[in-house]
Design a protein around this motif. Structure first.
Motif, PDB file in Angstrom:
ATOM      1  N   LYS A   1     -52.899 -36.394  -8.756  1.00 41.88           N
ATOM      2  CA  LYS A   1     -52.158 -35.383  -8.001  1.00 41.88           C
ATOM      3  C   LYS A   1     -50.724 -35.155  -8.499  1.00 41.88           C
ATOM      4  CE  LYS A   1     -55.348 -33.890  -5.334  1.00 41.88           C
ATOM      5  NZ  LYS A   1     -55.996 -32.649  -5.719  1.00 41.88           N
ATOM      6  N   ASP A   2     -50.173 -36.118  -9.246  1.00 34.99           N
ATOM      7  CA  ASP A   2     -48.802 -35.888  -9.713  1.00 34.99           C
ATOM      8  C   ASP A   2     -48.758 -34.979 -10.944  1.00 34.99           C
ATOM      9  OD1 ASP A   2     -50.127 -37.931 -10.992  1.00 34.99           O
ATOM     10  OD2 ASP A   2     -48.280 -38.989 -11.561  1.00 34.99           O
ATOM     11  N   LEU A   3     -49.920 -34.660 -11.495  1.00 37.34           N
ATOM     12  CA  LEU A   3     -49.956 -33.743 -12.636  1.00 37.34           C
ATOM     13  C   LEU A   3     -49.722 -32.315 -12.171  1.00 37.34           C
ATOM     14  CD1 LEU A   3     -52.965 -34.646 -14.944  1.00 37.34           C
ATOM     15  CD2 LEU A   3     -50.529 -34.901 -15.405  1.00 37.34           C
ATOM     16  N   ILE A   4     -49.020 -31.557 -12.996  1.00 39.14           N
ATOM     17  CA  ILE A   4     -48.836 -30.149 -12.652  1.00 39.14           C
ATOM     18  C   ILE A   4     -49.887 -29.312 -13.377  1.00 39.14           C
ATOM     19  CG2 ILE A   4     -47.250 -28.192 -12.901  1.00 39.14           C
ATOM     20  CD1 ILE A   4     -45.043 -30.204 -12.165  1.00 39.14           C
ATOM     21  N   THR A   5     -50.515 -28.422 -12.616  1.00 37.35           N
ATOM     22  CA  THR A   5     -51.590 -27.602 -13.169  1.00 37.35           C
ATOM     23  C   THR A   5     -51.087 -26.179 -13.388  1.00 37.35           C
ATOM     24  OG1 THR A   5     -53.191 -28.880 -11.908  1.00 37.35           O
ATOM     25  CG2 THR A   5     -53.934 -26.765 -12.747  1.00 37.35           C
ATOM     26  N   ILE A   6     -51.393 -25.621 -14.558  1.00 41.79           N
ATOM     27  CA  ILE A   6     -51.099 -24.208 -14.805  1.00 41.79           C
ATOM     28  C   ILE A   6     -52.442 -23.485 -14.911  1.00 41.79           C
ATOM     29  CG2 ILE A   6     -50.132 -22.537 -16.443  1.00 41.79           C
ATOM     30  CD1 ILE A   6     -48.004 -24.670 -17.104  1.00 41.79           C
ATOM     31  N   ILE A   7     -52.591 -22.425 -14.132  1.00 41.36           N
ATOM     32  CA  ILE A   7     -53.859 -21.690 -14.107  1.00 41.36           C
ATOM     33  C   ILE A   7     -53.680 -20.300 -14.697  1.00 41.36           C
ATOM     34  CG2 ILE A   7     -55.689 -20.776 -12.614  1.00 41.36           C
ATOM     35  CD1 ILE A   7     -54.973 -23.016 -10.618  1.00 41.36           C
ATOM     36  N   ASP A   8     -54.353 -20.067 -15.819  1.00 45.94           N
ATOM     37  CA  ASP A   8     -54.357 -18.747 -16.449  1.00 45.94           C
ATOM     38  C   ASP A   8     -55.481 -17.955 -15.762  1.00 45.94           C
ATOM     39  OD1 ASP A   8     -54.080 -16.624 -18.141  1.00 45.94           O
ATOM     40  OD2 ASP A   8     -54.700 -17.677 -19.965  1.00 45.94           O
TER      41      ASP A   8
ATOM     42  N   ILE B   1     -49.722 -24.046 -10.343  1.00 49.58           N
ATOM     43  CA  ILE B   1     -49.033 -22.768 -10.573  1.00 49.58           C
ATOM     44  C   ILE B   1     -50.049 -21.797 -11.165  1.00 49.58           C
ATOM     45  CG2 ILE B   1     -47.137 -21.616 -11.806  1.00 49.58           C
ATOM     46  CD1 ILE B   1     -45.890 -24.471 -12.158  1.00 49.58           C
ATOM     47  N   SER B   2     -50.262 -20.660 -10.511  1.00 52.59           N
ATOM     48  CA  SER B   2     -51.183 -19.674 -11.071  1.00 52.59           C
ATOM     49  C   SER B   2     -50.408 -18.553 -11.747  1.00 52.59           C
ATOM     50  CB  SER B   2     -52.093 -19.117  -9.973  1.00 52.59           C
ATOM     51  OG  SER B   2     -51.337 -18.680  -8.870  1.00 52.59           O
ATOM     52  N   VAL B   3     -50.996 -18.015 -12.818  1.00 53.66           N
ATOM     53  CA  VAL B   3     -50.357 -16.917 -13.552  1.00 53.66           C
ATOM     54  C   VAL B   3     -51.309 -15.727 -13.511  1.00 53.66           C
ATOM     55  CG1 VAL B   3     -49.317 -16.203 -15.733  1.00 53.66           C
ATOM     56  CG2 VAL B   3     -49.217 -18.605 -15.058  1.00 53.66           C
ATOM     57  N   MET B   4     -50.887 -14.649 -12.856  1.00 56.08           N
ATOM     58  CA  MET B   4     -51.772 -13.493 -12.672  1.00 56.08           C
ATOM     59  C   MET B   4     -51.053 -12.196 -13.031  1.00 56.08           C
ATOM     60  SD  MET B   4     -51.714 -12.988  -8.508  1.00 56.08           S
ATOM     61  CE  MET B   4     -52.712 -11.523  -8.568  1.00 56.08           C
ATOM     62  N   SER B   5     -51.760 -11.067 -13.006  1.00 53.30           N
ATOM     63  CA  SER B   5     -51.101  -9.810 -13.363  1.00 53.30           C
ATOM     64  C   SER B   5     -51.743  -8.553 -12.792  1.00 53.30           C
ATOM     65  CB  SER B   5     -51.046  -9.646 -14.881  1.00 53.30           C
ATOM     66  OG  SER B   5     -52.353  -9.437 -15.379  1.00 53.30           O
ATOM     67  N   GLY B   6     -53.014  -8.634 -12.409  1.00 50.90           N
ATOM     68  CA  GLY B   6     -53.703  -7.384 -12.087  1.00 50.90           C
ATOM     69  C   GLY B   6     -54.146  -6.739 -13.385  1.00 50.90           C
TER      70      GLY B   6
ATOM     71  N   THR C   1     -52.905 -22.098  -4.419  1.00 51.43           N
ATOM     72  CA  THR C   1     -51.945 -22.563  -5.421  1.00 51.43           C
ATOM     73  C   THR C   1     -50.562 -22.571  -4.764  1.00 51.43           C
ATOM     74  OG1 THR C   1     -51.776 -20.323  -6.337  1.00 51.43           O
ATOM     75  CG2 THR C   1     -53.248 -21.832  -7.451  1.00 51.43           C
ATOM     76  N   ASP C   2     -49.666 -23.395  -5.326  1.00 53.00           N
ATOM     77  CA  ASP C   2     -48.368 -23.571  -4.681  1.00 53.00           C
ATOM     78  C   ASP C   2     -47.364 -22.502  -5.090  1.00 53.00           C
ATOM     79  OD1 ASP C   2     -48.792 -26.387  -3.464  1.00 53.00           O
ATOM     80  OD2 ASP C   2     -49.550 -26.509  -5.517  1.00 53.00           O
ATOM     81  N   PHE C   3     -47.630 -21.868  -6.228  1.00 59.38           N
ATOM     82  CA  PHE C   3     -46.729 -20.830  -6.699  1.00 59.38           C
ATOM     83  C   PHE C   3     -47.534 -19.922  -7.617  1.00 59.38           C
ATOM     84  CE2 PHE C   3     -43.419 -18.768  -9.123  1.00 59.38           C
ATOM     85  CZ  PHE C   3     -42.361 -18.664  -8.227  1.00 59.38           C
ATOM     86  N   SER C   4     -47.209 -18.628  -7.586  1.00 57.21           N
ATOM     87  CA  SER C   4     -47.909 -17.724  -8.486  1.00 57.21           C
ATOM     88  C   SER C   4     -46.892 -16.885  -9.260  1.00 57.21           C
ATOM     89  CB  SER C   4     -48.850 -16.819  -7.690  1.00 57.21           C
ATOM     90  OG  SER C   4     -49.725 -16.181  -8.581  1.00 57.21           O
ATOM     91  N   ILE C   5     -47.113 -16.789 -10.569  1.00 56.84           N
ATOM     92  CA  ILE C   5     -46.267 -15.936 -11.400  1.00 56.84           C
ATOM     93  C   ILE C   5     -47.038 -14.643 -11.652  1.00 56.84           C
ATOM     94  CG2 ILE C   5     -45.174 -15.672 -13.661  1.00 56.84           C
ATOM     95  CD1 ILE C   5     -45.004 -18.734 -13.806  1.00 56.84           C
TER      96      ILE C   5
END
Lengths: 303, 281
Positions: B157-164, B3-8, B180-184
């Motif tokens: 691979k079963d771990l969930i990754t959070i990307i700042d 899961i990536s977390v982005m904003s611009g 990434t599988d999802f981006s916030i």
């Protein structure tokens, strides 16, 4: 001999143009709010937005674009599918993973190095100019404004920053203005370096948060590397008075000029929504404090 | 799942969302701070740093004994990182992008591939979080190679990754959100953040990455964001109010979901929702 003298004179003339650059390290500290306030306060200046990765100052400046030109950041590989024999040499050699398994080039990933084109056995790949952004010269209610727009995920923002500054300098000379105010970009990377090199003065906008301080220190160091003694101001100082004091102490100890505190003020957000500078929007404490900071900067810049 | 977390726009609350999400997940998390110019997540997570690795990029190493100063390498280098002047060859490491062209084309084989440090990757642990951050040396041209290295490190691979993610829409950001599988997308009710949110959503659409929006520092006057998202059929996952308590905790480096249980539950809910949506894909 005579020629040499005129050269020196010219250089002195050029050096009379002050470039004030406002940076923060950390994003969201209020850099653009403060730069736009200066736009309201300063006279005879050129405004420039070097935050080209995410240029935002134009939202307040409401520019009327007078001149625009494409910015060619470099070249990009273009693959001719008819000639391609799918040998895979390009995929093997590309260091940027820009050529996918189906022999399509993912443009945002291509750096334009031309290795693929050079080694392609059937010359199916050519290098073509890529427009990576646009530069604008505009009229605004605050005077001339140079800004730019970078395409999504385009590199070369350092180059574009340099180009924006060059244009601003030329405009300043034409108008016989002695001041350029620049909205710098966040971080400590290439675009910031490109805006610092040759700047006369740096104002760092920080906030009393741990990350704000951490990043402020990095940009103070960076400015000193360019032999610029930066000034610091704190935005939202009242969200943590203790840390605000720490910032002031840090400035004292490191002989960094401390130019003032600005309160947390919801009017700054409201002004932004109304597309006005805080000076235009309200005459409260925030506006008064920022006027104080501007007076100190005027003294430092000797304008 | 990643899961990536982005904003611009910077400062909208990427790190705030990333850390609170990681701390509220209720399971083991891999946390990658990819804001390599200003990695700040450690300030909030306080991981025990266990080891560091130097991140490197490839550079040419020139054997002047073999070099005939023919100048082919300098001519080839589109980044102007090499120059040949009479009987001298100059290399400007900061301009080099490690494309490998020079050592591939050198007719005398006088150039070989070497390495240069451009940053650090730190590994740490805190509670359920396995922490990693990249830090670019100040003044380096670009940090995307560090992010690429971090993303390539193997993990269960079963771990969930959070990307700042880093701010902006640079190549470094591209590396951070790639596949990434999802981006916030974290935004706030200002014109500038809204502007950048739209650009971020456009980019995600182009890269076909499913996404959702979190509105931070809400003042209750953000119908323009809500309208835009509903038109584009993008979920608003969470709205975090502008609140003096949250701002004060932030300034002290305390993640507010630790102090306020209500928020821990909210973050856990959206985490579960994202993971569930990822599994159904």
């Amino acid at each position: 001999m005579e020629e040499k003298d005129t050269d020196i004179e010219k250089e002195e003339d050029m050096s009379k143009i002050n470039e004030l650059i406002v940076i923060s390290g950390k994003g969201g500290t209020g850099k653009t709010t403060i730069v736009s306030a200066f736009a309201s306060l300063a006279k005879n200046k050129i405004m420039a937005d070097c935050d080209v990765d995410a240029a935002d100052l134009h939202l307040i400046m409401n520019p009327e674009i007078r001149h625009r030109e494409n910015f060619i950041g470099g070249t990009r590989a273009v693959l001719n599918q008819d000639k391609c024999i799918k040998c895979g040499k390009c995929i093997e050699l590309c260091r940027f993973d820009a050529i996918k398994d189906d022999f399509c080039i993912e443009e945002p990933y291509c750096e334009g190095c031309s290795v693929c084109s050079y080694f392609c056995p059937v010359k199916a790949i050519t290098m073509e100019d890529s427009i990576s952004g646009e530069i604008f010269i505009s009229d605004t209610r605050f005077g001339p404004f140079v800004h730019a727009k970078l395409g999504i995920a385009q590199e070369n923002s350092g180059k574009l920053v340099t180009e924006v500054r060059k244009k601003a300098k030329k405009l300043a000379e034409e108008n016989k203005f002695n001041l350029i105010i620049i909205d710098g970009s966040p971080g400590t990377g290439c675009p910031v370096i490109a805006s610092l090199a040759g700047a006369t003065s740096v104002l760092i906008v920080t906030e009393p948060t741990l990350s704000g301080i951490h990043d402020m220190k990095r940009v103070v160091e960076l400015s000193k590397n360019f032999s610029i003694n930066p000034s610091v101001c704190i935005n939202k100082y009242d969200i943590n008075i203790e840390l605000s004091k720490k910032i002031e102490d840090y400035c004292m100890k490191n002989s960094v000029d401390f130019y003032g505190r600005l309160p947390y003020d919801e009017n700054t957000t409201k002004a932004m929504v109304a597309r006005k500078t805080i000076i235009e929007y309200s005459s409260g404490e925030f506006s008064n404090s920022i006027k104080g900071i501007w007076i100190k900067l005027e003294e430092k810049l000797e304008i | 799942m990643e899961i990536s977390v982005m904003s611009g726009k910077g400062g909208t609350g990427k790190t705030t969302v990333s850390i609170n999400l990681a701390l509220s997940a209720g399971e083991k998390i891999r946390f990658l701070d990819c804001d390599v110019e200003e990695p700040d997540a450690k300030i909030f997570l306080l991981p025990r740093m266990e080891r560091i690795e130097y991140s490197t990029v490839s550079i040419p190493v020139i054997d002047e004994k073999l070099c005939t100063y023919c100048g082919k390498c300098a001519e080839f280098c589109i980044f102007n990182a090499l120059a040949v002047i009479k009987k001298k060859i100059l290399f400007f490491e900061r301009l080099c992008r490690s494309c490998s062209g020079c050592w591939l084309i050198c007719p005398e084989r006088a150039i070989t591939e070497g390495k240069r440090e451009n940053g650090i990757i730190r590994y740490g642990e805190v509670g359920e979080i396995s922490f990693m951050e990249g830090e670019l040396k100040a003044g380096e041209e670009t940090g995307y190679s560090i992010v690429r290295d971090m993303r390539k490190i193997p993990y269960k691979k079963d771990l969930i990754t959070i990307i700042d993610c880093p701010p902006g829409l640079s190549p470094t950001l591209l590396e951070a959100i790639d596949k990434t599988d999802f981006s916030i997308v974290v935004t706030e009710p200002s014109e500038t953040a809204f502007h950048d949110m739209r650009l971020s959503l456009e980019l995600l659409e182009r890269l076909k990455i499913p996404c959702g929006v979190i509105i931070n520092k809400s003042s209750g006057r953000e119908s323009f964001i809500e309208d835009y998202c509903s038109k584009k059929k993008i979920d608003i996952l969470l709205t975090i109010p502008f609140d003096m308590e949250i701002a004060c905790l932030y300034s002290k480096g305390i993640p507010f979901s630790i102090e306020i249980p209500l928020w821990k539950n909210k973050f856990r809910d959206i985490f579960k929702k994202i993971v569930k949506s990822g599994k159904s894909l």
